[in-house]
Design a protein around this motif. Sequence first.
Motif, short mmCIF file in Angstrom:
data_model
loop_
_atom_site.label_atom_id
_atom_site.label_comp_id
_atom_site.label_asym_id
_atom_site.label_seq_id
_atom_site.Cartn_x
_atom_site.Cartn_y
_atom_site.Cartn_z
N ASN A 133 0.82 -1.21 0.00
CA ASN A 133 0.00 0.00 0.00
C ASN A 133 0.85 1.26 0.00
N ILE A 134 2.05 1.20 0.54
CA ILE A 134 2.97 2.34 0.45
C ILE A 134 3.48 2.48 -0.98
N SER A 135 3.93 1.40 -1.58
CA SER A 135 4.53 1.49 -2.91
C SER A 135 3.50 1.78 -3.99
N ASP A 136 2.23 1.41 -3.77
CA ASP A 136 1.20 1.61 -4.78
C ASP A 136 0.50 2.96 -4.69
N CYS A 137 0.62 3.63 -3.57
CA CYS A 137 -0.15 4.87 -3.38
C CYS A 137 0.78 5.96 -2.89
N ASP A 138 1.20 6.83 -3.80
CA ASP A 138 2.17 7.85 -3.41
C ASP A 138 1.60 8.83 -2.40
N LEU A 139 0.30 9.09 -2.42
CA LEU A 139 -0.29 9.99 -1.44
C LEU A 139 -0.20 9.38 -0.04
N PHE A 140 -0.46 8.08 0.07
CA PHE A 140 -0.36 7.41 1.37
C PHE A 140 1.09 7.45 1.87
N ALA A 141 2.05 7.26 0.98
CA ALA A 141 3.46 7.33 1.37
C ALA A 141 3.81 8.72 1.88
N VAL A 142 3.33 9.76 1.21
CA VAL A 142 3.63 11.13 1.62
C VAL A 142 2.97 11.44 2.96
N ARG A 143 1.73 11.02 3.13
CA ARG A 143 1.04 11.28 4.40
C ARG A 143 1.74 10.58 5.57
N ASN A 144 2.43 9.49 5.27
CA ASN A 144 3.23 8.80 6.30
C ASN A 144 4.67 9.31 6.33
N ARG A 145 4.95 10.33 5.54
CA ARG A 145 6.26 10.99 5.48
C ARG A 145 7.39 10.01 5.20
N MET A 146 7.12 9.10 4.26
CA MET A 146 8.13 8.14 3.84
C MET A 146 8.74 8.58 2.51
N LEU A 147 10.00 8.25 2.36
CA LEU A 147 10.78 8.66 1.21
C LEU A 147 11.71 7.51 0.87
N GLY A 148 11.68 7.05 -0.39
CA GLY A 148 12.50 5.87 -0.69
C GLY A 148 12.74 5.68 -2.16
N ASP A 149 13.39 4.57 -2.47
CA ASP A 149 13.81 4.28 -3.83
C ASP A 149 12.91 3.27 -4.53
N CYS A 150 12.00 2.63 -3.81
CA CYS A 150 11.19 1.55 -4.38
C CYS A 150 9.79 1.99 -4.77
N PHE A 151 9.52 3.28 -4.72
CA PHE A 151 8.22 3.78 -5.14
C PHE A 151 8.39 5.22 -5.62
N ILE A 153 6.92 9.20 -6.08
CA ILE A 153 6.03 10.23 -5.53
C ILE A 153 6.00 11.38 -6.53
N ARG A 154 4.83 11.71 -7.00
CA ARG A 154 4.73 12.74 -8.04
C ARG A 154 5.14 14.11 -7.51
N ASP A 155 5.57 14.97 -8.40
CA ASP A 155 6.08 16.28 -8.02
C ASP A 155 5.03 17.10 -7.26
N GLU A 156 3.78 16.92 -7.63
CA GLU A 156 2.69 17.64 -6.95
C GLU A 156 2.69 17.35 -5.45
N TYR A 157 3.11 16.14 -5.07
CA TYR A 157 3.16 15.74 -3.67
C TYR A 157 4.54 15.98 -3.04
N GLY A 158 5.37 16.72 -3.71
CA GLY A 158 6.68 17.04 -3.15
C GLY A 158 7.83 16.29 -3.76
N GLY A 159 7.54 15.29 -4.60
CA GLY A 159 8.60 14.56 -5.27
C GLY A 159 9.31 13.57 -4.35
N ASN A 160 10.14 12.74 -4.99
CA ASN A 160 10.83 11.67 -4.25
C ASN A 160 12.33 11.87 -4.32
N ILE A 161 13.05 11.01 -3.66
CA ILE A 161 14.50 10.98 -3.76
C ILE A 161 14.88 10.67 -5.21
N LYS A 162 15.90 11.33 -5.71
CA LYS A 162 16.31 11.16 -7.10
C LYS A 162 17.26 9.97 -7.19
#
Length: 621
Positions: A133-151, A153-162
Amino acid sequence: MLASGAAPSLRFAAEELCKFIEKSMGFIPEIRESSGGAEQKAIYIGCGKEVPGELNSSEDGFAVICEGENIFLVSPSFRGVIYAVYDFSERFLGVRFLTRDYTYIPELRGFITEPRTYISVPDFPVRTFLTKNISDCDLFAVRNRMLGDCFKIRDEYGGNIKWRYSNHAMLRYVPKEIYFTSENRAVNAHLYQLNEKGEPIDVCMTDGIDENGEEDESMPVSAFKIVLESLKKIIADDENCNYISIGQMDHTDACSCPKCVSRAKKYGRGGINVIFGNLLLKKLRAWMAKNGLKRNIKLVFFAYNYSVYAPVCRKNGRIIPAVKADKDLIVRIAPIGANCYYPIDSDMHFYPYKRIIDEWRAVCDKIMLWTYHTNYKCYLWFFPTMQHWAEDLRYFKESGTEFLFMQSDHTEAVDWKADMETYVASKMLWDCSSDPYVLRREYIDLMFGAAAEYVVKIIDIFEKNYARIAENSQKLRHEFNLALFGKDPEFPFETSSEKVAEVLRKEADAEWTKNVYFSIYHLEITWAKVQPKELLKEQMRLLTEAKGAVCGDIGADRIITALEKIELSLRFMTAYNYKEYYGEEGRDEYIAEFFALCDKLGYEKIGEGRNMAALKDKFII
């Protein structure tokens, strides 16, 4: 309030905060652009105040600043501002992001506590508790303040690690379809580690590197040269790529070519990886300087399976590296052989993982850790690791861990334990001083309502049974050591970790380990003798009472569905040992009821690489 022309991610942050204020306080806030003057009773999103100096080194940290009747949410990054909105909503509005599909929002009609000024910085700069559920839903990952390489996160939600390529990457850089065709495989075999069938399973990381750790210019074609050119292309094509994996492929055997065997005697398999990464960074920097590219590229390699040991020696109380990693070469330590019931510094592992981590700290300026938190053979089998999270996470933080990747059930969405532990981990990865059991109880109370006490008792039965098994495990290990060594083994500081593991591994195949060693693919704890039917019967009774306790309540349908996810575990554990518990009579009907519940809830994956179709075909794991 937003700054004029605010970025889409800041507008998204404002919309999220308005949503939670409306639902909890009962009025609809207005989003306006700031004219630069002071407003009264306004919340400023990413503007209006300078970012405090304490946050300059933290991309994701944020500040909530309260002045008079105004509140300012600021951060060095857009992503940090979004995190500030979610943290503010939790602290002062009582919002809780419990699952992908359920966010708890109380109807408070006011703040639960008066907002105050504070600064928040994550304990781990990059942090993941990986579930489906974390890897499939970028909004859920952001709301849980997770940041990683296996999923993503769209730029609108703050983007992910490059990050380019999350883990086992080497064959991407030297693709078999190009360099190991029917026409060229004979001349290019030296590029690869080959299996017994003569097929490439990895890249040879000494091919093209001489005894001094420099490029062997006499080789027109080498694995090193091809990987280097592949990385140049990635860097040139993707200006946002900061981390690149050079991780070995996922297998247990090291390359057996003469150069690898020879250099492993001097540097170890881990040292071969360090030398390879160091030279890549040296060549890449020279190429970037020549082409005017100002980039801070970091390469990430594995300490995993055959490469787990660091290239060090232990002498006079010091850990001395045989080779030191470049400042931008990061090791990712994956203790896949751990006894997952125990903390990382326990002597109940068959590998001395705390020693191994400490040794890699002497080699690399920065380390990453990849830990394991479910039974990958069967996700439905309750498997606890939370008992050592607080201890381990504090040690990982003290060890300077830059990236903590906690892998849970990453393939099955209908997993009640993964959902519950996602909530706990999301808070602890940000602040490892948090109490995991307080967090878990909070989740259970909000998720299960009137059924919460029953769920607590069900989990307590599971955990007490594991504690019983673990206590027996420690007793049997001591008895084994007495028989084999005359005492529990002690290892002087100077003993190499590989030698320590050789001693510990003498136990690995011993009879006492067969029902007590909690590895990530263990089957032994599924035996009927370590999972008494009386416990499962009591848990099923509690579950039935839990369903009755919520009937007619608001949200009863949601809670019943959540309870049925727990029921899947109890029914599977009963069905798996049904013959040992009850004999053949009624077994087929019971298994059919289990599958019917799976179909109702949409349960698809029984374990890593096994779907429900395989289980229905033959009821084994």
